[in-house]
Write a protein that holds these residues in place. Sequence first.
Motif, PDB file in Angstrom:
ATOM      1  N   THR A  21       0.847  -1.195   0.000  1.00  0.00           N
ATOM      2  CA  THR A  21       0.000   0.000   0.000  1.00  0.00           C
ATOM      3  C   THR A  21       0.887   1.252   0.000  1.00  0.00           C
ATOM      4  O   THR A  21       2.032   1.225   0.467  1.00  0.00           O
ATOM      5  CB  THR A  21      -0.925   0.068   1.235  1.00  0.00           C
ATOM      6  OG1 THR A  21      -0.135   0.186   2.409  1.00  0.00           O
ATOM      7  CG2 THR A  21      -1.832  -1.150   1.318  1.00  0.00           C
ATOM      8  N   GLY A  39      -5.228   2.392   8.471  1.00  0.00           N
ATOM      9  CA  GLY A  39      -5.363   1.640   7.237  1.00  0.00           C
ATOM     10  C   GLY A  39      -6.654   0.874   7.058  1.00  0.00           C
ATOM     11  O   GLY A  39      -6.736  -0.002   6.201  1.00  0.00           O
ATOM     12  N   CYS A  79      -4.096   4.156   2.115  1.00  0.00           N
ATOM     13  CA  CYS A  79      -4.173   2.852   2.768  1.00  0.00           C
ATOM     14  C   CYS A  79      -4.832   1.807   1.874  1.00  0.00           C
ATOM     15  O   CYS A  79      -4.763   0.613   2.168  1.00  0.00           O
ATOM     16  CB  CYS A  79      -4.931   2.957   4.091  1.00  0.00           C
ATOM     17  SG  CYS A  79      -6.672   3.396   3.917  1.00  0.00           S
ATOM     18  N   GLN A  80      -5.462   2.245   0.782  1.00  0.00           N
ATOM     19  CA  GLN A  80      -6.150   1.313  -0.114  1.00  0.00           C
ATOM     20  C   GLN A  80      -5.429   1.162  -1.454  1.00  0.00           C
ATOM     21  O   GLN A  80      -5.467   0.097  -2.068  1.00  0.00           O
ATOM     22  CB  GLN A  80      -7.592   1.784  -0.360  1.00  0.00           C
ATOM     23  CG  GLN A  80      -8.409   1.916   0.907  1.00  0.00           C
ATOM     24  CD  GLN A  80      -8.511   0.609   1.680  1.00  0.00           C
ATOM     25  OE1 GLN A  80      -8.950  -0.395   1.141  1.00  0.00           O
ATOM     26  NE2 GLN A  80      -8.065   0.606   2.928  1.00  0.00           N
ATOM     27  N   ARG A  82      -2.565   0.524  -4.001  1.00  0.00           N
ATOM     28  CA  ARG A  82      -1.343  -0.294  -3.944  1.00  0.00           C
ATOM     29  C   ARG A  82      -0.419   0.093  -5.078  1.00  0.00           C
ATOM     30  O   ARG A  82      -0.864   0.424  -6.174  1.00  0.00           O
ATOM     31  CB  ARG A  82      -1.717  -1.774  -4.026  1.00  0.00           C
ATOM     32  CG  ARG A  82      -2.516  -2.197  -2.810  1.00  0.00           C
ATOM     33  CD  ARG A  82      -2.858  -3.654  -2.787  1.00  0.00           C
ATOM     34  NE  ARG A  82      -3.612  -3.962  -1.585  1.00  0.00           N
ATOM     35  CZ  ARG A  82      -3.058  -4.220  -0.392  1.00  0.00           C
ATOM     36  NH1 ARG A  82      -1.747  -4.253  -0.279  1.00  0.00           N
ATOM     37  NH2 ARG A  82      -3.808  -4.456   0.652  1.00  0.00           N
TER      38      ARG A  82
END
Length: 114
Positions: A21, A39, A79-80, A82
């Motif tokens: 992430t 997160g 946090c989501q 990548r």
Amino acid sequence: MNVDITFLPSGRKASVRAGTTVLDASRRAGVSIRTRCDGKAACLMCKVLAENPSGLSPLQDNERRKLAGTDRLGTRLSCQARVLGHAVVEVPEDPLKAAVRRQLMRQAEEDELW
Ligand code: FES
């Protein structure tokens, strides 16, 4: 396979495993991104601006729902999202630090008048 991510405005970089992430990559790069939920996509404080969205994973339904109403194109939850390829993201200035910086600038301008 490792991929690179660059954080603006500092220019700090990290080489991370593909799929990491953006939030975890920022910690590796020593870049501070605000978070309260650590997160879990709940606090919405970890927003960053993707300079080249192709380096990041596509928006998933959960993140898209959370960002509904965000008017700035390229906004992602760190946090989501990548890191999948070479990515460049801009980290907004912490609002508290920005307020302190503005106050210090105002004070310096007033001091010059004396
Ligand atoms: S860390 Fe809270 S929403 Fe991303």
